[in-house]
Design an enzyme around this catalytic site. Structure first.
Site, mmCIF file in Angstrom:
data_model
loop_
_atom_site.group_PDB
_atom_site.id
_atom_site.type_symbol
_atom_site.label_atom_id
_atom_site.label_comp_id
_atom_site.label_asym_id
_atom_site.label_seq_id
_atom_site.Cartn_x
_atom_site.Cartn_y
_atom_site.Cartn_z
ATOM 1 C CD GLU A 71 -2.814 1.043 2.517
ATOM 2 O OE1 GLU A 71 -3.733 1.877 2.611
ATOM 3 O OE2 GLU A 71 -2.652 0.117 3.352
ATOM 4 C CE LYS B 165 -8.030 2.202 2.552
ATOM 5 N NZ LYS B 165 -6.919 2.312 3.538
ATOM 6 C CB CYS C 113 -5.762 -1.482 3.846
ATOM 7 S SG CYS C 113 -5.179 -1.702 5.545
#
Length: 315
Positions: free
Chosen positions: A46, A137, A171
């Site tokens: 990430e 994201k 995540c």
């Protein structure tokens, strides 16, 4: 390597924070090493470009932000990349020379509107050096929301490759049941999950997703120490009382029945190499297919808005 197999390399490392050159240099080095070992898919953590600012407050308290914190954020903005742009051209050359699919977590600058917003994104580069796609994201977690904007459904990207369909969620997006279902509905064979979560509970998540989605799950995390933080950051004191190891890693690969292929790797920098047998994806769906014979569309329906959200259409 047998037909139907894919060699994957998962990198667990960290660049110098806010240092784009450090990120690009490490990507070139790790990718070259992975290709020399026969990998055709190389995955980085990430926001590997240009680092996950774990522990930093950016001078923020509820109701106020400091001048010094704004200066640190501007430095973070400067170390981000445009997609496409000069930096993706460099990454494309790295991927082309190595002959690999390259998947990298990046901090992406908004190019379309104010350029004042950053996104936590996954960048997909092809072995021909082209930008194949990106994913932003959807929901930054906790204090991340002050750093990054929210993505939309237009970047729930899945890439067709000779070895299967690959895509990713970042995540804690992987804790969003409907986001997972949207990816399953796109026929995902390999789900890539760049993360900053080094807890044991993350490992349980990876195994659950492998078993639920009947897909391979590739998770890449950073191994981070204080040495990777520039000491001249205005907010450097935020981590002064923290331990030297800020993230212990935990990169792993899970198979389509929920068992580990390899990993997790903790407490060290390194690279996981594994051969994935893609025929196991088909075999695993014999008794459970989340978007097929086990889906019950007569009872449940998922609606996904995959349209790009244009701010100019909302004012």
């Amino acid at each position: 390597m047998k037909e139907g197999q894919l060699r994957v390399a998962v990198v667990q490392a960290a660049p110098i924070l806010f240092d784009k050159l450090s990120s690009l240099t490490q990507i070139a080095s790790w990718t070259k090493d992975a290709a020399a070992k026969g990998a055709k898919l190389v995955v980085f953590p990430e926001v590997f470009i240009s680092g996950y600012p774990r522990g930093l407050t950016f001078g923020t308290r509820v109701g106020s932000r400091s001048t010094e914190g704004r200066q640190d954020w501007a430095r973070y903005w400067e170390s981000a990349i445009d997609i496409p742009g000069e930096d993706t051209a460099i990454l494309g050359e790295i991927a082309r020379e190595a002959g690999v699919y390259l998947v990298i977590g990046v901090v992406e600058r908004d190019q379309e509107f104010s350029r004042g917003t950053l996104f936590n994104s996954i960048l997909y580069m092809g072995p021909d050096g082209s930008v194949l796609g990106k994913h932003r994201k959807l929901v930054p977690t906790g204090a991340e929301r002050l750093l990054w904007g929210q993505g939309d459904g237009s970047t729930l990207t899945v890439i067709d490759t000779p070895f299967g369909r690959i895509g990713g969620l970042i995540c804690w997006e992987n804790y969003m049941p409907l986001a997972r279902m949207a990816m399953y509905a796109k026929g995902i064979d390999i789900l890539i999950t760049p993360t900053a979560d080094a807890r044991d509970t993350w490992q349980a998540t990876l195994q659950h997703i492998g078993c639920e989605g009947r897909c391979f799950v590739i998770s890449s995390n950073q191994f981070v120490t204080k040495e990777s933080y520039p000491v001249d950051l205005a907010c450097y004191g935020d981590i002064s009382q923290d331990s030297d190891i800020l993230s212990r890693g935990g990169s792993a690969i899970v198979g389509p029945l929920g068992g580990y292929v390899t990993g997790p790797l903790f407490d060290q920098e390194g690279m996981i190499i594994a051969d994935l047998d893609l025929s196991l994806v088909t075999q695993s769906r014999f008794d459970f297919d989340a978007t097929g014979h086990y889906s019950r569309p007569d009872v449940f329906q998922l609606i996904v808005n995959n349209q790009k959200q244009d701010i100019l259409r909302t004012i």
